[in-house]
Design a protein around this motif. Structure first.
Motif, PDB file in Angstrom:
ATOM      1  N   ILE A   1       0.866  -1.223   0.015  1.00 23.85           N
ATOM      2  CA  ILE A   1       0.067  -0.092   0.127  1.00 23.85           C
ATOM      3  C   ILE A   1       0.782   1.275  -0.078  1.00 23.85           C
ATOM      4  O   ILE A   1       0.676   2.172  -0.730  1.00 23.85           O
ATOM      5  N   LEU A   2       1.909   1.143   0.846  1.00 21.64           N
ATOM      6  CA  LEU A   2       2.797   2.282   0.849  1.00 21.64           C
ATOM      7  C   LEU A   2       3.388   2.731  -0.573  1.00 21.64           C
ATOM      8  O   LEU A   2       3.529   3.858  -0.861  1.00 21.64           O
ATOM      9  N   ALA A   3       3.885   1.497  -1.087  1.00 24.58           N
ATOM     10  CA  ALA A   3       4.531   1.702  -2.459  1.00 24.58           C
ATOM     11  C   ALA A   3       3.549   1.950  -3.505  1.00 24.58           C
ATOM     12  O   ALA A   3       3.847   3.061  -4.429  1.00 24.58           O
ATOM     13  N   PHE A   4       2.291   1.704  -3.380  1.00 26.95           N
ATOM     14  CA  PHE A   4       1.298   2.048  -4.382  1.00 26.95           C
ATOM     15  C   PHE A   4       0.964   3.525  -4.133  1.00 26.95           C
ATOM     16  O   PHE A   4       1.044   4.315  -5.361  1.00 26.95           O
ATOM     17  N   VAL A   5       0.715   4.195  -3.009  1.00 30.16           N
ATOM     18  CA  VAL A   5       0.429   5.595  -2.737  1.00 30.16           C
ATOM     19  C   VAL A   5       1.727   6.208  -2.893  1.00 30.16           C
ATOM     20  O   VAL A   5       1.483   7.429  -3.820  1.00 30.16           O
ATOM     21  N   GLY A   6       2.889   5.849  -3.065  1.00 35.12           N
ATOM     22  CA  GLY A   6       4.091   6.627  -3.130  1.00 35.12           C
ATOM     23  C   GLY A   6       4.302   6.676  -4.556  1.00 35.12           C
ATOM     24  O   GLY A   6       4.582   7.798  -5.102  1.00 35.12           O
ATOM     25  N   ALA A   7       4.000   5.580  -5.386  1.00 35.14           N
ATOM     26  CA  ALA A   7       4.253   5.656  -6.946  1.00 35.14           C
ATOM     27  C   ALA A   7       3.451   6.522  -7.527  1.00 35.14           C
ATOM     28  O   ALA A   7       3.665   7.315  -8.341  1.00 35.14           O
ATOM     29  N   VAL A   8       1.934   6.623  -7.146  1.00 33.13           N
ATOM     30  CA  VAL A   8       0.978   7.472  -7.659  1.00 33.13           C
ATOM     31  C   VAL A   8       1.506   8.962  -7.614  1.00 33.13           C
ATOM     32  O   VAL A   8       1.421   9.578  -8.614  1.00 33.13           O
ATOM     33  N   GLN A   9       2.011   9.363  -6.396  1.00 33.64           N
ATOM     34  CA  GLN A   9       2.419  10.640  -6.415  1.00 33.64           C
ATOM     35  C   GLN A   9       3.852  11.017  -6.895  1.00 33.64           C
ATOM     36  O   GLN A   9       3.767  12.290  -7.701  1.00 33.64           O
ATOM     37  N   LEU A  10       4.575  10.285  -6.586  1.00 34.58           N
ATOM     38  CA  LEU A  10       6.236  10.243  -7.160  1.00 34.58           C
ATOM     39  C   LEU A  10       5.971  10.340  -8.766  1.00 34.58           C
ATOM     40  O   LEU A  10       7.066  10.912  -9.215  1.00 34.58           O
ATOM     41  N   LEU A  11       5.344   9.403  -9.360  1.00 28.11           N
ATOM     42  CA  LEU A  11       5.479   9.394 -10.735  1.00 28.11           C
ATOM     43  C   LEU A  11       5.084  10.837 -11.418  1.00 28.11           C
ATOM     44  O   LEU A  11       5.624  11.174 -12.514  1.00 28.11           O
ATOM     45  N   LYS A  12       4.366  11.810 -10.909  1.00 30.99           N
ATOM     46  CA  LYS A  12       4.115  13.016 -11.201  1.00 30.99           C
ATOM     47  C   LYS A  12       5.226  13.686 -11.432  1.00 30.99           C
ATOM     48  O   LYS A  12       5.129  14.740 -12.156  1.00 30.99           O
ATOM     49  N   PHE A  13       6.222  13.681 -10.607  1.00 29.05           N
ATOM     50  CA  PHE A  13       7.468  14.421 -10.399  1.00 29.05           C
ATOM     51  C   PHE A  13       8.383  13.678 -11.167  1.00 29.05           C
ATOM     52  O   PHE A  13       9.647  14.040 -11.221  1.00 29.05           O
ATOM     53  N   GLY A  14       8.314  12.275 -11.714  1.00 31.31           N
ATOM     54  CA  GLY A  14       9.325  11.754 -12.444  1.00 31.31           C
ATOM     55  C   GLY A  14      10.328  11.121 -11.437  1.00 31.31           C
ATOM     56  O   GLY A  14      11.668  10.966 -11.695  1.00 31.31           O
ATOM     57  N   ALA A  15       9.964  10.778 -10.146  1.00 32.44           N
ATOM     58  CA  ALA A  15      10.914  10.275  -9.172  1.00 32.44           C
ATOM     59  C   ALA A  15      10.459   8.837  -8.674  1.00 32.44           C
ATOM     60  O   ALA A  15      10.502   8.788  -7.710  1.00 32.44           O
TER      61      ALA A  15
ATOM     62  N   ILE B   1      11.505   6.083  -8.283  1.00 31.53           N
ATOM     63  CA  ILE B   1      12.675   5.351  -7.960  1.00 31.53           C
ATOM     64  C   ILE B   1      12.743   5.825  -6.314  1.00 31.53           C
ATOM     65  O   ILE B   1      13.126   4.730  -5.567  1.00 31.53           O
ATOM     66  N   PHE B   2      12.381   6.563  -6.162  1.00 34.96           N
ATOM     67  CA  PHE B   2      12.137   7.083  -4.685  1.00 34.96           C
ATOM     68  C   PHE B   2      11.269   6.496  -3.718  1.00 34.96           C
ATOM     69  O   PHE B   2      11.060   6.740  -2.513  1.00 34.96           O
ATOM     70  N   VAL B   3      10.251   5.424  -4.410  1.00 36.58           N
ATOM     71  CA  VAL B   3       9.312   4.754  -3.745  1.00 36.58           C
ATOM     72  C   VAL B   3      10.173   3.705  -2.883  1.00 36.58           C
ATOM     73  O   VAL B   3       9.793   3.608  -1.719  1.00 36.58           O
ATOM     74  N   ALA B   4      11.222   3.456  -3.224  1.00 34.50           N
ATOM     75  CA  ALA B   4      12.038   2.469  -2.479  1.00 34.50           C
ATOM     76  C   ALA B   4      12.489   3.236  -0.939  1.00 34.50           C
ATOM     77  O   ALA B   4      12.251   2.542  -0.086  1.00 34.50           O
ATOM     78  N   ASP B   5      12.877   4.481  -1.299  1.00 32.12           N
ATOM     79  CA  ASP B   5      13.062   5.353  -0.122  1.00 32.12           C
ATOM     80  C   ASP B   5      12.113   5.137   0.916  1.00 32.12           C
ATOM     81  O   ASP B   5      12.205   5.052   2.222  1.00 32.12           O
ATOM     82  N   LEU B   6      10.753   5.593   0.251  1.00 31.14           N
ATOM     83  CA  LEU B   6       9.449   5.776   1.163  1.00 31.14           C
ATOM     84  C   LEU B   6       9.353   4.429   2.052  1.00 31.14           C
ATOM     85  O   LEU B   6       9.084   4.652   3.344  1.00 31.14           O
ATOM     86  N   VAL B   7       9.149   3.581   1.221  1.00 31.07           N
ATOM     87  CA  VAL B   7       8.968   2.143   1.724  1.00 31.07           C
ATOM     88  C   VAL B   7      10.037   1.883   2.827  1.00 31.07           C
ATOM     89  O   VAL B   7       9.491   1.113   3.794  1.00 31.07           O
ATOM     90  N   ALA B   8      11.113   2.027   2.388  1.00 28.86           N
ATOM     91  CA  ALA B   8      12.243   1.393   3.172  1.00 28.86           C
ATOM     92  C   ALA B   8      12.210   1.903   4.764  1.00 28.86           C
ATOM     93  O   ALA B   8      12.305   1.540   5.783  1.00 28.86           O
ATOM     94  N   ILE B   9      12.233   3.383   4.517  1.00 27.52           N
ATOM     95  CA  ILE B   9      12.457   4.201   5.816  1.00 27.52           C
ATOM     96  C   ILE B   9      10.995   4.188   6.493  1.00 27.52           C
ATOM     97  O   ILE B   9      10.961   3.902   7.931  1.00 27.52           O
TER      98      ILE B   9
ATOM     99  N   ALA C   1      17.622  -3.141  -8.708  1.00 29.75           N
ATOM    100  CA  ALA C   1      17.703  -1.811  -8.591  1.00 29.75           C
ATOM    101  C   ALA C   1      16.833  -1.381  -7.350  1.00 29.75           C
ATOM    102  O   ALA C   1      17.332  -0.467  -6.785  1.00 29.75           O
ATOM    103  N   TYR C   2      15.792  -2.149  -7.081  1.00 24.69           N
ATOM    104  CA  TYR C   2      15.043  -1.349  -5.856  1.00 24.69           C
ATOM    105  C   TYR C   2      15.617  -1.786  -4.733  1.00 24.69           C
ATOM    106  O   TYR C   2      15.794  -1.057  -3.911  1.00 24.69           O
ATOM    107  N   MET C   3      16.333  -3.145  -4.654  1.00 19.86           N
ATOM    108  CA  MET C   3      16.869  -3.253  -3.382  1.00 19.86           C
ATOM    109  C   MET C   3      18.366  -2.592  -3.079  1.00 19.86           C
ATOM    110  O   MET C   3      18.602  -2.390  -2.176  1.00 19.86           O
ATOM    111  N   ASN C   4      19.028  -2.371  -4.299  1.00 25.15           N
ATOM    112  CA  ASN C   4      20.136  -1.219  -4.244  1.00 25.15           C
ATOM    113  C   ASN C   4      19.772   0.364  -3.654  1.00 25.15           C
ATOM    114  O   ASN C   4      20.343   0.560  -2.851  1.00 25.15           O
ATOM    115  N   ARG C   5      18.632   0.626  -4.266  1.00 24.29           N
ATOM    116  CA  ARG C   5      17.804   2.024  -3.612  1.00 24.29           C
ATOM    117  C   ARG C   5      17.665   1.734  -2.184  1.00 24.29           C
ATOM    118  O   ARG C   5      17.728   2.474  -1.364  1.00 24.29           O
ATOM    119  N   THR C   6      17.167   0.472  -1.683  1.00 25.47           N
ATOM    120  CA  THR C   6      16.612   0.348  -0.428  1.00 25.47           C
ATOM    121  C   THR C   6      17.887   0.402   0.337  1.00 25.47           C
ATOM    122  O   THR C   6      17.906   0.870   1.506  1.00 25.47           O
TER     123      THR C   6
END
Length: 255
Positions: free
Chosen positions: A63-77, A79-87, A178-183
């Motif tokens: 759920i966190l990844a889904f909500v984060g992806a919907v918002q971050l895709l608007k800014f072309g960011a 990849i930062f979904v991994a940061d959001l979920v991890a932290i 790529a996701y795990m490296n960012r995490t």
């Protein structure tokens, strides 16, 4: 009229003091509970709880990844979904969600079991035999949750990260590598340490609240239900309050 109120107000502090004294005696070698009882409680709070803990935390991470992806895709960011979920999983969600699940599953079971024993006068029978309820019934349950909650926290973190990775792979077309490296870049030991510290406190809290409501339940059928409900509600409210205290302290210390 005031004496019962003061007695009720002192009761939780008295219970906490008795738990600490019982724990000190156990560490000193004066154990008053059976090893098989402790093993049963450990199994109930660990292996038998892993499935539901992992499932719920997997869904929370997704759920966190889904909500984060919907918002971050608007800014072309994206990849930062991994940061959001991890932290968020390591610092907050894994510890809180696991504690809420355990409060509803294990804390309620502790309260119902002890309340039923109180109704059947089994606790009184133990006292007559020279086996204090605090040593024989409460301490093994509190110690089991205190030991097992950090382990459940680890499984919860892994499940939450896998849930986030699954959603990111579908929505953002990110490879698992790529996701795990960012995490790995986003996570720090301070995040995991903070979450582990919360899980320790939550474990002790749930164990003591469940046993407290069970031991002080009314000796009738309705008392069992009241004790179970009270244990769950009190645990969840206390979990949120303690998490807020942790957040304030962590922010003050710059963690």
């Amino acid at each position: 009229m005031l004496k019962p109120s003061f007695a009720f107000a002192r009761r939780p502090l008295t219970f906490l003091g008795e738990v600490l004294l019982s724990a000190g005696a156990a560490f000193g070698g004066r154990r008053r509970y059976r090893a098989q009882d402790a093993a049963r409680v450990l199994a109930d709070t660990s292996a038998r709880a892993v499935g539901i803990v992992c499932l719920v935390n997997f869904l929370v991470g997704a759920i966190l990844a889904f909500v984060g992806a919907v918002q971050l895709l608007k800014f072309g960011a994206g990849i930062f979904v991994a940061d959001l979920v991890a932290i968020s999983v390591a610092r907050e969600m894994a510890a809180i969600i696991t504690a809420v699940v355990i409060a509803g599953r294990t804390g309620a079971a502790f309260a119902a079991e002890l309340a039923t024993m109180q109704t059947n006068e089994e606790v009184d029978a133990l006292e007559v035999l020279g086996l204090p309820a605090m040593d024989f019934l409460v301490l093994p349950r509190v110690a089991a949750l205190l030991l097992m909650m950090p382990l459940l926290f680890v499984f919860a973190c892994l499940a939450g990260l896998v849930g986030g990775m699954a959603v990111a792979s579908v929505m953002l077309d990110l490879s698992p590598a790529a996701y795990m490296n960012r995490t790995a870049d986003a996570l720090a030991w301070t995040h995991l340490g903070l979450g582990a510290a919360k899980s320790l406190v939550f474990g002790a809290l749930i164990g003591m609240v469940g046993c407290y409501h069970g031991l002080y339940a009314q000796r009738n059928a309705a008392g069992v239900g009241v004790a179970t409900t009270g244990a769950v509600v009190t645990s969840i409210v206390a979990i949120i309050v303690i998490d807020a205290v942790f957040a304030l302290v962590a922010n003050t210390l710059g963690i």
